[in-house]
Scaffold this motif. Sequence first.
Motif, PDB file in Angstrom:
ATOM      1  N   LEU A  28      -0.377  11.146   4.001  1.00 36.00           N
ATOM      2  CA  LEU A  28      -1.278   9.788   4.294  1.00 36.00           C
ATOM      3  C   LEU A  28      -0.828   8.843   3.321  1.00 36.00           C
ATOM      4  CD1 LEU A  28      -3.975   9.156   5.118  1.00 36.00           C
ATOM      5  CD2 LEU A  28      -4.821  10.411   3.074  1.00 36.00           C
ATOM      6  N   ARG A  29      -0.333   9.120   2.100  1.00 33.26           N
ATOM      7  CA  ARG A  29       0.234   7.850   1.489  1.00 33.26           C
ATOM      8  C   ARG A  29       1.129   7.001   2.265  1.00 33.26           C
ATOM      9  NH1 ARG A  29       2.674  10.630  -2.660  1.00 33.26           N
ATOM     10  NH2 ARG A  29       0.806  11.033  -3.668  1.00 33.26           N
ATOM     11  N   ALA A  30       2.338   7.838   2.808  1.00 31.99           N
ATOM     12  CA  ALA A  30       3.280   7.145   3.525  1.00 31.99           C
ATOM     13  C   ALA A  30       2.768   6.169   4.625  1.00 31.99           C
ATOM     14  CB  ALA A  30       4.350   8.080   3.984  1.00 31.99           C
ATOM     15  N   ALA A  31       1.853   7.131   5.308  1.00 33.45           N
ATOM     16  CA  ALA A  31       1.115   6.503   6.698  1.00 33.45           C
ATOM     17  C   ALA A  31       0.632   5.122   6.387  1.00 33.45           C
ATOM     18  CB  ALA A  31       0.412   7.178   7.492  1.00 33.45           C
ATOM     19  N   LEU A  32      -0.334   5.050   5.217  1.00 36.03           N
ATOM     20  CA  LEU A  32      -1.037   3.890   4.996  1.00 36.03           C
ATOM     21  C   LEU A  32      -0.198   2.943   4.304  1.00 36.03           C
ATOM     22  CD1 LEU A  32      -4.167   5.937   3.352  1.00 36.03           C
ATOM     23  CD2 LEU A  32      -4.188   4.358   5.382  1.00 36.03           C
ATOM     24  N   ALA A  33       1.019   3.232   3.919  1.00 35.42           N
ATOM     25  CA  ALA A  33       1.795   2.027   3.514  1.00 35.42           C
ATOM     26  C   ALA A  33       2.106   1.188   4.478  1.00 35.42           C
ATOM     27  CB  ALA A  33       3.258   2.836   2.798  1.00 35.42           C
ATOM     28  N   LEU A  34       2.419   1.507   5.708  1.00 35.81           N
ATOM     29  CA  LEU A  34       2.740   0.813   6.949  1.00 35.81           C
ATOM     30  C   LEU A  34       1.708   0.460   7.863  1.00 35.81           C
ATOM     31  CD1 LEU A  34       5.965   3.266   7.694  1.00 35.81           C
ATOM     32  CD2 LEU A  34       5.982   1.042   6.430  1.00 35.81           C
ATOM     33  N   ILE A  35       0.453   0.804   7.518  1.00 38.77           N
ATOM     34  CA  ILE A  35      -0.274   0.342   8.745  1.00 38.77           C
ATOM     35  C   ILE A  35      -0.571  -1.056   9.113  1.00 38.77           C
ATOM     36  CG2 ILE A  35      -1.880   2.438   8.226  1.00 38.77           C
ATOM     37  CD1 ILE A  35      -3.845   0.656   6.782  1.00 38.77           C
ATOM     38  N   ASP A  36      -0.037  -1.741   8.327  1.00 34.41           N
ATOM     39  CA  ASP A  36      -0.039  -3.294   8.310  1.00 34.41           C
ATOM     40  C   ASP A  36       1.295  -3.898   8.493  1.00 34.41           C
ATOM     41  OD1 ASP A  36      -2.670  -3.615   8.516  1.00 34.41           O
ATOM     42  OD2 ASP A  36      -2.774  -3.617   6.149  1.00 34.41           O
ATOM     43  N   LEU A  92      -6.996   6.571  -0.934  1.00 33.62           N
ATOM     44  CA  LEU A  92      -6.306   6.337   0.425  1.00 33.62           C
ATOM     45  C   LEU A  92      -7.346   6.698   1.762  1.00 33.62           C
ATOM     46  CD1 LEU A  92      -3.200   8.814  -0.572  1.00 33.62           C
ATOM     47  CD2 LEU A  92      -3.277   6.284  -0.219  1.00 33.62           C
ATOM     48  N   LEU A  93      -8.360   7.400   1.485  1.00 28.61           N
ATOM     49  CA  LEU A  93      -9.411   7.635   2.630  1.00 28.61           C
ATOM     50  C   LEU A  93     -10.108   6.240   2.644  1.00 28.61           C
ATOM     51  CD1 LEU A  93     -10.687  11.197   2.111  1.00 28.61           C
ATOM     52  CD2 LEU A  93      -9.006  10.258   3.876  1.00 28.61           C
ATOM     53  N   ASP A  94     -10.608   5.395   1.678  1.00 27.53           N
ATOM     54  CA  ASP A  94     -11.096   4.197   1.645  1.00 27.53           C
ATOM     55  C   ASP A  94     -10.253   3.254   2.725  1.00 27.53           C
ATOM     56  OD1 ASP A  94     -13.263   4.875   0.409  1.00 27.53           O
ATOM     57  OD2 ASP A  94     -12.683   4.287  -1.525  1.00 27.53           O
ATOM     58  N   ARG A  95      -8.944   3.368   2.192  1.00 29.02           N
ATOM     59  CA  ARG A  95      -8.191   2.303   2.823  1.00 29.02           C
ATOM     60  C   ARG A  95      -7.879   2.601   4.270  1.00 29.02           C
ATOM     61  NH1 ARG A  95      -2.635   2.474   0.096  1.00 29.02           N
ATOM     62  NH2 ARG A  95      -2.022   1.052   2.026  1.00 29.02           N
ATOM     63  N   ALA A  96      -8.243   4.077   4.710  1.00 31.44           N
ATOM     64  CA  ALA A  96      -8.082   4.411   5.992  1.00 31.44           C
ATOM     65  C   ALA A  96      -9.411   4.248   6.975  1.00 31.44           C
ATOM     66  CB  ALA A  96      -7.868   5.763   6.332  1.00 31.44           C
ATOM     67  N   ARG A  97     -10.522   3.766   6.204  1.00 31.80           N
ATOM     68  CA  ARG A  97     -11.622   3.264   6.806  1.00 31.80           C
ATOM     69  C   ARG A  97     -11.774   2.644   8.309  1.00 31.80           C
ATOM     70  NH1 ARG A  97     -16.560   3.917   4.278  1.00 31.80           N
ATOM     71  NH2 ARG A  97     -15.500   3.956   2.428  1.00 31.80           N
ATOM     72  N   SER A  98     -10.750   1.733   8.185  1.00 30.16           N
ATOM     73  CA  SER A  98     -10.828   0.953   9.511  1.00 30.16           C
ATOM     74  C   SER A  98     -10.142   1.882  10.784  1.00 30.16           C
ATOM     75  CB  SER A  98     -10.004  -0.345   9.287  1.00 30.16           C
ATOM     76  OG  SER A  98      -8.558  -0.220   8.866  1.00 30.16           O
ATOM     77  N   LEU A  99      -9.455   2.705  10.594  1.00 31.98           N
ATOM     78  CA  LEU A  99      -8.857   3.573  11.520  1.00 31.98           C
ATOM     79  C   LEU A  99      -9.519   4.720  12.011  1.00 31.98           C
ATOM     80  CD1 LEU A  99      -5.220   3.148  10.064  1.00 31.98           C
ATOM     81  CD2 LEU A  99      -6.149   1.728  12.007  1.00 31.98           C
TER      82      LEU A  99
END
Length: 485
Positions: free
Chosen positions: A420-428, A461-468
């Motif tokens: 999850l950490r790696a994926a969120l590092a590249l969502i933008d 991390l889950l808060d950062r994933a809220r838009s997805l």
Amino acid sequence: MDEVVGDIAVAAARLAEGAGLGEALGDVAEPAVWVALDEEVRHGVWSPADGTWLPAWQRTEQGRTLTDALRRGERLTDGRLALALCHRDGRIRERALDRAAGRPGLLPLVVLRCADWAEPVRETARRQLSEGLDAEAAVRLLPLILRLGRRGRGDFVADLAETLLRTAAPGTLAPLCTDNDRTVRRYAYGLAVEEGHLSPAELARAAARDTDAVVQSRCADAALAGLAKGAVADGSAYDDVLEALLAARGAQARAAGVTALRRAGRGDRAVGFLGDRAGVVRACARYVVRQGGGDPLGWYRERCGAADDLAPGVVSGLAECGERADAVLLWALTSHPVAAVRTRAVAGLRALDVTDVARLRELLDDPAPGVVREAALALVPSARKLDDQWLMRRLGADRPRAERVAAFRLLNAHDGVVRLRAALALIDDPDDRLRHWARQSVQRWQPTADVPRGSAEVGELLDRARSLISAWVLERHRWETGLRT
């Protein structure tokens, strides 16, 4: 296709105003143009101004008078009659068919009407096409006919065209054999083979020239079958056929030529194809060499051991028929000066299921993207043995793309927080493909047993994933990770 039909609504309006077919539609030889016109003419748009549901072309003055002109028997231009042939009212389409006889420019629409959902229209169109279609017109319209043949009720046109083309002169099919549409070429060569229009040498040259694998196989097999039947008594026939096939760019044609070497009593030439760039050709060459008593594996080992002027296909060949003990030769080739050889060597190690995590990790720094890609693929089963923080640092935007992709591939093979950490590092990330991959990874993420319950980092991390992810999925993840009771 979008470029072809992008302005079809404008084209329909111009036809209503009296423009010619070529002037309004452009490339009238393109099947997509006629299919799009047929759909566009019937496509209605609601107009609040007059409370009607009509196509844009029918709102023009010329469009409103088209039906009346057809009923009065006035002579219409091909363009306006084309609109009538596509009209939503079956009675108008049927009336337009009667007026379309003898107008070759409207034959594509007559072909379409042969699969019409209204039986009177369909029967009228089929009768008219049976009377007006000849072999020359069938050649010109074949791309559209084949496309229509895949529809319901499209078999009539396909069968009619096939009957005409089978009985036509051999040269009639020639334009179809060089058509840009591979479906047309497959059809044309299939008919030519069945009717015996081409000699083995001509078929071999066609197999060598065409870029489609189906055409290559069909023509190569037919050429060799013709020789086997003794269709040509000339002793040089084998030379003409084999040389054309062996020199072909397409792998299917070369493979057929290599396999035929044994039948021709020239199996020794197959050795020269053991290191071919295509796997199917290498496999055929090994078969021929073995049938002649040769040892392909020994040949591969000797060439890879020398490593001088080594073709990449030789390395792949060693991996395809070698043993795990041959990994020693492949490891040595991972430092070869030619990038393609190094890439094939790493791929070969993976094929032999030989994994040395420490040595493969060093190859992630290779300057060749192919080597990095193959090393990452080989490391995926052992990804959890790699330091995830070391991999995270390799995701930086300043790193080479191949390095970043390999690092994310390996991080994505982890479970839990690391993934999850790696994926969120590249969502933008500015890289479109990496960003899409990362977002998909976030959306597919599921908490695993190694995710610490109540972790503050997981909550962030889950808060950062809220838009997805949806609110329901977010709350479920928070509950599963002990962040919500």
